[in-house]
Design an enzyme around this catalytic site. Structure first.
Site, PDB file in Angstrom:
ATOM      1  N   SER A  67       0.789  -1.233   0.000  1.00  0.00           N
ATOM      2  CA  SER A  67       0.000   0.000   0.000  1.00  0.00           C
ATOM      3  C   SER A  67       0.819   1.280   0.000  1.00  0.00           C
ATOM      4  CB  SER A  67      -0.976   0.002   1.171  1.00  0.00           C
ATOM      5  OG  SER A  67      -2.075  -0.842   0.890  1.00  0.00           O
ATOM      6  N   LYS A  70       0.161   3.462  -2.962  1.00  0.00           N
ATOM      7  CA  LYS A  70      -0.950   4.408  -3.033  1.00  0.00           C
ATOM      8  C   LYS A  70      -0.466   5.845  -3.227  1.00  0.00           C
ATOM      9  CE  LYS A  70      -4.570   1.858  -0.538  1.00  0.00           C
ATOM     10  NZ  LYS A  70      -3.934   0.540  -0.436  1.00  0.00           N
ATOM     11  N   SER A 115      -6.122   2.769   4.202  1.00  0.00           N
ATOM     12  CA  SER A 115      -5.484   1.897   3.212  1.00  0.00           C
ATOM     13  C   SER A 115      -6.497   0.999   2.502  1.00  0.00           C
ATOM     14  CB  SER A 115      -4.393   1.052   3.873  1.00  0.00           C
ATOM     15  OG  SER A 115      -3.359   0.784   2.959  1.00  0.00           O
ATOM     16  N   ARG A 246       6.504  -0.381  12.749  1.00  0.00           N
ATOM     17  CA  ARG A 246       7.054   0.406  11.636  1.00  0.00           C
ATOM     18  C   ARG A 246       7.276   1.851  12.070  1.00  0.00           C
ATOM     19  NH1 ARG A 246       2.249  -1.363   7.615  1.00  0.00           N
ATOM     20  NH2 ARG A 246       1.175  -0.643   9.512  1.00  0.00           N
TER      21      ARG A 246
END
Length: 260
Positions: A67, A70, A115, A246
């Site tokens: 994603s 995107k 997302s 993350r």
């Protein structure tokens, strides 16, 4: 820089040709060790043309972007006119989705933070493979490969990109230096703002390939410091429960570098 060392990634690489200053900060792998995962991170400062690499070999390795793509597909959707702006409602298709929050029509502004794969698959079908291929070349995005499945190539491959690739792409978006309209770039920047820390603003997009051998991503940039800083982090992420790591690792590394 304490704990750092200048390195070379090889004379035949684009980085070497650009004479980017490369700094190896293997010591910052402590942030990964503290989180109990493996991965790598590239931190790019375009004004100084300096790349700080945490786990250097990993930062050059290309993975499915998931994603984080995107960012790119939003730009292409706007530039090709398949949507008029980031607030236009897009049909999700009416099929059951793995995330119930995705089961409604919504704009890119609403789809980006959650997302929503279904919305971006609809955009991909509108864009089409030929326009994707052309734009991936213009944007020099990853390996520029789409294969033949227009609504899956960033989720399953063959499209692949690295942390170094992504950090450079993010910097070009942040500085409005991509070969597309200022309008498209400004709109996409507007919908990927994540948080503030004092005078600094963090922008970015997460991604996860969603497999047992999955890769988790966070690609973005920081505004409000002495100069722009972009970054891309990836981690081995076999389970969605690891998703918060993350941002935790990215913040720890950026904080250690005095950037956030």
């Amino acid at each position: 820089m304490a704990g750092g060392a200048l390195i070379s990634l090889g004379a035949d690489t684009a980085l070497a040709q650009a004479r980017t200053e490369l700094i190896d900060r293997q010591d910052l792998m402590a942030a990964y060790a503290n989180a109990g995962v493996m991965g790598g991170m590239a931190v790019y400062q375009p004004v100084a043309n300096q790349l700080t690499l945490v786990n250097t070999a990993r930062t050059e390795q290309r993975f499915i972007p998931a994603s984080t793509f995107k960012l790119c597909s939003s730009l292409i959707a706007l530039e090709t006119g398949v949507v008029k702006d980031v607030d236009e409602a897009i049909r999700y298709g009416g099929m059951p989705q793995p995330n119930k929050a995705w089961e409604r029509d919504m704009s890119m502004r609403d789809a980006m933070p959650i997302s929503n794969v279904a919305i971006y698959q609809e955009l991909a079908r509108r864009i089409g493979l030929e326009r994707f291929k052309a734009w991936l070349g213009k944007l020099d995005y990853g390996n520029q490969q789409t294969g033949e499945i227009v609504d899956r190539f960033w989720l399953d491959g063959p499209l692949r990109t690295s942390a170094v690739d992504q950090s450079r792409f993010a910097a070009r978006l942040a500085e409005a230096k991509l070969p597309m309209s200022q309008r498209s770039q400004a709109m996409v920047r507007d919908i990927c703002r994540l948080e503030n820390s004092g005078q600094r603003i963090l922008y970015g997009k997460t991604g996860w390939s969603g497999r047992k051998d999955g890769i988790g991503w966070l690609t973005g940039w920081i505004e409000g410091g002495a100069s722009l800083t972009s970054f891309s982090i990836n981690i081995d992420m076999p389970d969605i429960a690891d998703a918060p790591k993350r941002l935790t690792i990215a913040k720890a590394v950026l904080s250690s570098l005095g950037l956030y």
